[in-house]
Design an enzyme around this catalytic site. Structure first.
Site, mmCIF file in Angstrom:
data_model
loop_
_atom_site.group_PDB
_atom_site.id
_atom_site.type_symbol
_atom_site.label_atom_id
_atom_site.label_comp_id
_atom_site.label_asym_id
_atom_site.label_seq_id
_atom_site.Cartn_x
_atom_site.Cartn_y
_atom_site.Cartn_z
ATOM 1 N N TRP A 104 51.320 36.983 47.031
ATOM 2 C CA TRP A 104 49.759 37.306 46.851
ATOM 3 C C TRP A 104 49.000 36.042 46.736
ATOM 4 C CZ3 TRP A 104 48.559 42.306 46.436
ATOM 5 C CH2 TRP A 104 49.951 43.237 46.281
ATOM 6 N N CYS A 105 47.678 36.228 46.712
ATOM 7 C CA CYS A 105 46.884 35.088 46.623
ATOM 8 C C CYS A 105 47.159 34.110 45.680
ATOM 9 C CB CYS A 105 45.402 35.727 46.362
ATOM 10 S SG CYS A 105 43.992 34.574 46.434
ATOM 11 N N PRO A 106 47.061 32.992 46.253
ATOM 12 C CA PRO A 106 46.672 32.144 47.090
ATOM 13 C C PRO A 106 47.913 31.829 48.299
ATOM 14 C CG PRO A 106 47.173 30.360 45.758
ATOM 15 C CD PRO A 106 47.372 31.773 45.036
#
Length: 79
Positions: free
Chosen positions: A13-15
């Site tokens: 997931w981000c980042p």
């Protein structure tokens, strides 16, 4: 097209997807081609923004079922 490197950020997931492609791009010569595979839908907004900020060229970004697949060309020196 044949990428110079493939970055598989599936399941992260981000980042992380952006951090992983940034790390890969740093090791490549200008003009190199990178394929990014991700499952985080945030990559649809984060990757274009990162390319714009860094000068790399986003060649394509498409959704393939649960995956996002992108092709990025590393910016040429001085550009």
């Amino acid at each position: 097209m044949q990428p110079d490197v493939r970055v598989d950020a599936s399941g992260t997931w981000c980042p992380v997807p952006i951090l992983e492609i940034a790390k890969a791009v740093r090791r490549l010569a200008p003009g190199a081609l990178v394929e990014l595979v991700a499952t985080d839908p945030g990559v649809a907004r984060d990757l274009p923004a990162w390319c714009e900020a860094t000068g790399h060229q986003l060649l394509s970004l498409e959704r393939r079922d649960a995956l996002w697949v992108a092709w990025v060309r590393k910016a040429c020196a001085g550009g």
